[in-house]
Design a protein around this motif. Structure first.
Motif, PDB file in Angstrom:
ATOM      1  N   UNK A 250      50.789  46.913  46.391  1.00  0.00           N
ATOM      2  CA  UNK A 250      51.520  45.687  46.671  1.00  0.00           C
ATOM      3  C   UNK A 250      51.878  44.947  45.400  1.00  0.00           C
ATOM      4  N   UNK A 251      51.523  43.645  45.355  1.00  0.00           N
ATOM      5  CA  UNK A 251      51.771  42.825  44.170  1.00  0.00           C
ATOM      6  C   UNK A 251      50.558  42.690  43.265  1.00  0.00           C
ATOM      7  N   UNK A 252      49.523  43.503  43.499  1.00  0.00           N
ATOM      8  CA  UNK A 252      48.297  43.412  42.723  1.00  0.00           C
ATOM      9  C   UNK A 252      48.397  44.245  41.450  1.00  0.00           C
ATOM     10  N   UNK A 253      47.921  43.664  40.339  1.00  0.00           N
ATOM     11  CA  UNK A 253      47.770  44.402  39.090  1.00  0.00           C
ATOM     12  C   UNK A 253      46.340  44.224  38.614  1.00  0.00           C
ATOM     13  N   UNK A 254      45.839  45.226  37.881  1.00  0.00           N
ATOM     14  CA  UNK A 254      44.480  45.188  37.355  1.00  0.00           C
ATOM     15  C   UNK A 254      44.548  44.979  35.857  1.00  0.00           C
ATOM     16  N   UNK A 261      35.308  42.852  28.337  1.00  0.00           N
ATOM     17  CA  UNK A 261      36.436  42.014  28.721  1.00  0.00           C
ATOM     18  C   UNK A 261      36.452  41.877  30.241  1.00  0.00           C
ATOM     19  N   UNK A 262      36.879  40.728  30.770  1.00  0.00           N
ATOM     20  CA  UNK A 262      36.879  40.543  32.229  1.00  0.00           C
ATOM     21  C   UNK A 262      37.797  41.550  32.917  1.00  0.00           C
ATOM     22  N   UNK A 263      37.331  42.082  34.036  1.00  0.00           N
ATOM     23  CA  UNK A 263      38.136  42.976  34.868  1.00  0.00           C
ATOM     24  C   UNK A 263      38.672  42.113  36.004  1.00  0.00           C
ATOM     25  N   UNK A 264      39.993  41.891  36.010  1.00  0.00           N
ATOM     26  CA  UNK A 264      40.597  40.908  36.907  1.00  0.00           C
ATOM     27  C   UNK A 264      41.668  41.561  37.760  1.00  0.00           C
ATOM     28  N   UNK A 275      37.910  38.099  39.863  1.00  0.00           N
ATOM     29  CA  UNK A 275      37.164  38.827  38.840  1.00  0.00           C
ATOM     30  C   UNK A 275      36.285  39.884  39.515  1.00  0.00           C
ATOM     31  N   UNK A 276      36.353  41.111  39.021  1.00  0.00           N
ATOM     32  CA  UNK A 276      35.598  42.220  39.582  1.00  0.00           C
ATOM     33  C   UNK A 276      34.440  42.583  38.666  1.00  0.00           C
ATOM     34  N   UNK A 277      33.376  43.112  39.262  1.00  0.00           N
ATOM     35  CA  UNK A 277      32.280  43.615  38.441  1.00  0.00           C
ATOM     36  C   UNK A 277      32.702  44.935  37.805  1.00  0.00           C
ATOM     37  N   UNK A 317      38.424  48.973  47.076  1.00  0.00           N
ATOM     38  CA  UNK A 317      39.016  48.389  48.274  1.00  0.00           C
ATOM     39  C   UNK A 317      39.566  47.022  47.869  1.00  0.00           C
ATOM     40  N   UNK A 318      40.897  46.880  47.836  1.00  0.00           N
ATOM     41  CA  UNK A 318      41.487  45.643  47.333  1.00  0.00           C
ATOM     42  C   UNK A 318      41.353  44.484  48.318  1.00  0.00           C
ATOM     43  N   UNK A 319      40.952  44.773  49.562  1.00  0.00           N
ATOM     44  CA  UNK A 319      40.742  43.702  50.540  1.00  0.00           C
ATOM     45  C   UNK A 319      39.348  43.109  50.412  1.00  0.00           C
ATOM     46  N   UNK A 320      38.331  43.964  50.348  1.00  0.00           N
ATOM     47  CA  UNK A 320      36.952  43.487  50.249  1.00  0.00           C
ATOM     48  C   UNK A 320      36.498  43.313  48.800  1.00  0.00           C
ATOM     49  N   UNK A 321      37.267  43.864  47.844  1.00  0.00           N
ATOM     50  CA  UNK A 321      36.927  43.851  46.408  1.00  0.00           C
ATOM     51  C   UNK A 321      35.666  44.662  46.111  1.00  0.00           C
ATOM     52  N   UNK A 322      35.353  45.645  46.960  1.00  0.00           N
ATOM     53  CA  UNK A 322      34.152  46.462  46.778  1.00  0.00           C
ATOM     54  C   UNK A 322      34.505  47.801  46.148  1.00  0.00           C
TER      55      UNK A 322
END
Length: 387
Positions: A250-254, A261-264, A275-277, A317-322
Motif C-alpha cells: 500500500x502506502x507503507x514504507x520501511x 537506527x530506528x526501524x520505522x 516504530x518496530x522492534x 504483519x503490517x496490520x498487527x506490526x508483529x
C-alpha cells in the motif's frame, strides 16, 4: 552517478554494491502463461501459483550449490511446482520451465556489446530493460514490452530510469532533455502520454509507484544529501528524510538500516509512523522488503556480509506490526545473490543462484530444489519477480 535501470528494486541493494564489479541484475517471472489476461487492476500476479504443503517431500537433502547452501532443516521440493521463469540473462532473457528444465530464448532485443538486463512485471506482461555497459557510450536503456505467452519483445522506447505503473497499464520513465536536464513522464503501453512531464534532476532514481504517488531517490543541492521523496499526483513533493525508504505494501514504507537506527513503518498517505522492534541478530543489516500482493504481509531481509555471508528472513504483519521468523533461517546465502517474491495465492519463493526454495506462512519448513541454469555468469546470481 544515478542508479541504472537494471540495478534492481531497492536503493539499499544498489548502495551495497558500490565498489564491486558491475553485475547483471536478473529478474525472473514465475507465471502460468496460458491463463487469460485479467482486467486493468494493480500490478500483481495474474495467475495463482500453488505452493502448498503437498510439495514438501522426504527429509533427504541434496548437497549445497556453488553459490548458496540449503537452509538447515529444510526439506527437498520433490513435487511439480508449475513455475515458469522468465530470466533476464544478458544480452537477452529466456524462459525456463522449472519442472521440465527447458529453455526458450526471447527475441527482438538488442544484442550488441556487453549489456545489463532486467525484467519488470507490468500488469500481466513484462517490461524488458536492456542497456549497454560501457564508459563512453550513451547510458539510455532500451525498453521493450513482452506480452504474456509471447517470446518476441516489442520496442517501446529509451529511458535513463524505468518503473512500471501501479495499474499495470503503463510505465514511468526518467529521460534526458539536455546535458543536465531531465523529466519524469508516465506513458501507456500503447505509447500515449498518461501524465504531463515533470522536470527532475538527471540523478533521480525511480523506486516505485504507490497509491499516494511516485517514490524516488534523489541527490540534494551540492551533491551532499541523498534522500527519498514522494512525488504526489497533484505536483507536490514530500521529502521522506531516509535515503533508502523501501515500499512495503500500500502506502507503507520501511525506514532504517541496522540495530543502532530506528526501524520505522511510515504511512505516506496519513503520515502515521510506527516504530518496530529489531527482530534479527546483532551484525545483520536491513536488506530488501517484498510485499504480499494481497496488501498485508511482507518478507523483510536482514543480511550479514562478514566474516561469512548469511541471510535472515522475517515475515512482517503490517496490520498487527508483529514479526514471524521464517523456518530454517538464518541461512548461508549470499544476500546480493538472493531474491524473494510472493505468489498470487500467498506462497513465498526464494531464488539464490541455482537454489529454488518455497514456503507458505504457517509451514514448519522451507522446501528447496536445485534448478539447472546457464550460469550465473557473474557472482550476484539470478534476481527474480513473480506476477
Amino acid at each position: 552517478p544515478s542508479p541504472r535501470p537494471w540495478e534492481g528494486r531497492s536503493p539499499r541493494r544498489r548502495l551495497a554494491g558500490v565498489g564491486v564489479p558491475a553485475v547483471i541484475v536478473v529478474a525472473v517471472l514465475a507465471v502460468s502463461w496460458m491463463v487469460p489476461r485479467p482486467g486493468p487492476t494493480r500490478p500483481g500476479p495474474a495467475a495463482a501459483t500453488s505452493l502448498s504443503a503437498s510439495t514438501l517431500g522426504p527429509s533427504t537433502m541434496p548437497g549445497p550449490s556453488r553459490h548458496g547452501a540449503l537452509p538447515q532443516g529444510g526439506v527437498p521440493l520433490v513435487r511439480p511446482t508449475g513455475l515458469r521463469l522468465l530470466i533476464a540473462d544478458a544480452p537477452a532473457p529466456f524462459v525456463l520451465e522449472v519442472d521440465r528444465g527447458t529453455i526458450r530464448p526471447i527475441t527482438g532485443l538488442p544484442t550488441d556489446g556487453e549489456r545489463g538486463v532486467s525484467v519488470l512485471p507490468v500488469g500481466s506482461d513484462a517490461l524488458v530493460v536492456s542497456v549497454r555497459l560501457c564508459n563512453r557510450c550513451r547510458s539510455d536503456a532500451n525498453v521493450s514490452l513482452l506480452r504474456r505467452g509471447s517470446t518476441t519483445a516489442t520496442r517501446l522506447g529509451t529511458a535513463l530510469q524505468v518503473v512500471p505503473s501501479r495499474d499495470g497499464q503503463g510505465w514511468w520513465l526518467l529521460s534526458s532533455q539536455a546535458a543536465s536536464r531531465c523529466v519524469i513522464r508516465e506513458v501507456g503501453l500503447d505509447g500515449r502520454p498518461r501524465r504531463a512531464a515533470r522536470r527532475m534532476s538527471c540523478r533521480t532514481g525511480l523506486v516505485a509507484e504507490l497509491p499516494a504517488g511516485l517514490v524516488v531517490s534523489a541527490m540534494g543541492a551540492g551533491g551532499r544529501d541523498w534522500h527519498s521523496a514522494l512525488l504526489r499526483p497533484g505536483g507536490g513533493i514530500v521529502r521522506l528524510g531516509d535515503p533508502q525508504a523501501q515500499p512495503v505494501v500500500g502506502n507503507l514504507v520501511l525506514r532504517g538500516a541496522d540495530r543502532h537506527t530506528p526501524l520505522v513503518l511510515h504511512d505516506l498517505a496519513s503520515g502515521a509512523r510506527s516504530r518496530l522492534r529489531w527482530p534479527s541478530r546483532p551484525g545483520y543489516g536491513l536488506g530488501e522488503v517484498t510485499g504480499d500482493p494481497k496488501g498485508r504481509l511482507a518478507i523483510v531481509e536482514f543480511a550479514k556480509y562478514s566474516p561469512e555471508h548469511r541471510l535472515d528472513l522475517w515475515l512482517l504483519d503490517t496490520t498487527t506490526r508483529r514479526w514471524q521468523h521464517l523456518p530454517d533461517m538464518p541461512a548461508p546465502m549470499v544476500p546480493k545473490a538472493t531474491d524473494v517474491q510472493w505468489t498470487a495465492d500467498g506462497g513465498v519463493v526464494l531464488l539464490s543462484s541455482n537454489l529454488l526454495a518455497v514456503w507458505r506462512p504457517g509451514e514448519p519448513r522451507i522446501a528447496t530444489r536445485h534448478v539447472r541454469l546457464p550460469g550465473p555468469r557473474l557472482p550476484n546470481g539470478f534476481r527474480f519477480a513473480i506476477w
